[in-house]
Write a protein that holds these residues in place. Structure first.
Motif, PDB file in Angstrom:
ATOM      1  N   UNK A 250       1.027  -1.454   0.048  1.00 59.85           N
ATOM      2  CA  UNK A 250      -0.049  -0.084  -0.184  1.00 59.85           C
ATOM      3  C   UNK A 250       1.176   1.185   0.113  1.00 59.85           C
ATOM      4  N   UNK A 251       1.928   1.048   0.846  1.00 61.79           N
ATOM      5  CA  UNK A 251       2.918   2.493   0.389  1.00 61.79           C
ATOM      6  C   UNK A 251       3.580   2.507  -0.706  1.00 61.79           C
ATOM      7  N   UNK A 252       3.601   1.322  -1.015  1.00 63.57           N
ATOM      8  CA  UNK A 252       4.171   1.559  -2.555  1.00 63.57           C
ATOM      9  C   UNK A 252       3.896   2.078  -3.160  1.00 63.57           C
ATOM     10  N   UNK A 253       2.210   1.748  -3.416  1.00 63.57           N
ATOM     11  CA  UNK A 253       1.268   2.338  -4.308  1.00 63.57           C
ATOM     12  C   UNK A 253       0.904   3.317  -3.959  1.00 63.57           C
ATOM     13  N   UNK A 254       0.627   4.359  -3.239  1.00 64.27           N
ATOM     14  CA  UNK A 254       0.045   5.266  -2.590  1.00 64.27           C
ATOM     15  C   UNK A 254       1.670   6.844  -3.314  1.00 64.27           C
ATOM     16  N   UNK A 255       2.574   6.077  -2.806  1.00 66.65           N
ATOM     17  CA  UNK A 255       4.146   6.658  -3.719  1.00 66.65           C
ATOM     18  C   UNK A 255       4.023   6.872  -4.632  1.00 66.65           C
ATOM     19  N   UNK A 256       3.286   5.458  -5.747  1.00 66.95           N
ATOM     20  CA  UNK A 256       3.516   5.417  -6.641  1.00 66.95           C
ATOM     21  C   UNK A 256       2.315   7.280  -7.057  1.00 66.95           C
ATOM     22  N   UNK A 257       1.396   6.972  -6.555  1.00 70.89           N
ATOM     23  CA  UNK A 257      -0.182   7.749  -7.473  1.00 70.89           C
ATOM     24  C   UNK A 257       0.285   8.582  -7.280  1.00 70.89           C
ATOM     25  N   UNK A 258       1.252   9.290  -6.068  1.00 71.04           N
ATOM     26  CA  UNK A 258       1.996  10.466  -6.144  1.00 71.04           C
ATOM     27  C   UNK A 258       3.338  11.145  -7.014  1.00 71.04           C
TER      28      UNK A 258
END
Length: 228
Positions: free
Chosen positions: A96-104
């Motif tokens: 989830x952290x990786x996904x959130x950071x990529x979205x940002x």
């Protein structure tokens, strides 16, 4: 005043409500107008149901207004932190952290390199490898806060996030917010804590019935609000 990073002009958001054979629009946000400036911490106050959390969702571009205009400085990214965090419960905290950071805006390589920092700040340790469905609301909040610190969004949106977790984590997150404020990060903060508002906010936006009752210097607006 520094440069403008976001502007609301007569913004309205309504949900359709069905009553028997009839339907009507329930205006959660109504003719809301204000500007947000780079590097400021804007506090948002108002009674429960006034539209504060919906305002943050509009700023984050999670929902779209039914009327009015929202202007954002090009390439501006906002991240919302709330107890209703939009994590995928089937994925691990790390994923989830990786996904959130990529979205940002981070690359996958950059996102993966930040996981150790997120692990250290959140203090989730091995729990970071488990599905978020196993997390408590406080653990989700700690993960979300740790992600936001590493993501460094243009606008950080905090919805009652400084009162979650144990006392040590509350102190830790409060100290981190002080650093964020000093770094001229733009923040919009919803809080019922007068101490928090006075400590961090430059201005306050007072919302009543979905529209702005007043906006101005923190001490002045808070004094007027507490008279009610």
């Amino acid at each position: 005043m520094s440069e403008k990073t976001l502007s609301f002009e007569n913004v309205g958001l309504a949900y359709r409500r069905n009553v028997g054979f009839w339907s009507s629009k329930n205006w959660v946000i109504n003719n809301l107008t204000f500007d947000l400036y780079k590097g400021e911490v804007l506090g948002v106050i108002g009674k429960n149901g006034a539209g504060k959390s919906t305002l943050l969702r509009l700023i984050a571009d999670i929902v779209k207004p039914n009327q009015g205009d929202i202007w954002r400085k090009p390439k501006t990214r906002a991240q919302l932190l709330t107890l209703g965090l939009g994590f995928n419960n089937q994925l691990s905290g790390a994923d989830n952290a990786i996904m959130s950071l990529v979205i940002l805006g981070k690359s996958i390589k950059e996102a993966k390199s930040l996981i150790s920092n997120i692990k250290d700040f959140s203090e989730l340790d091995d729990l970071l490898n488990y599905p978020v469905s196993t997390y408590s609301s406080g653990e989700k909040a700690r993960l979300g806060f740790a992600i936001a610190i590493q993501a460094k969004p243009d606008i950080l949106l905090l919805d009652e996030m400084l009162g979650v977790g144990d006392k040590d984590f509350q102190k830790k997150s409060s100290q981190e917010l002080k650093k964020i404020v000093n770094s001229e990060q733009t923040v919009v903060l919803v809080s019922h804590s007068n101490v928090t508002l006075k400590q961090f906010c430059h201005r306050l936006l007072w919302i009543e019935n979905g529209t702005n009752k007043a906006i101005g210097p923190c001490d002045h607006i808070l004094k007027e609000y507490l008279k009610k």
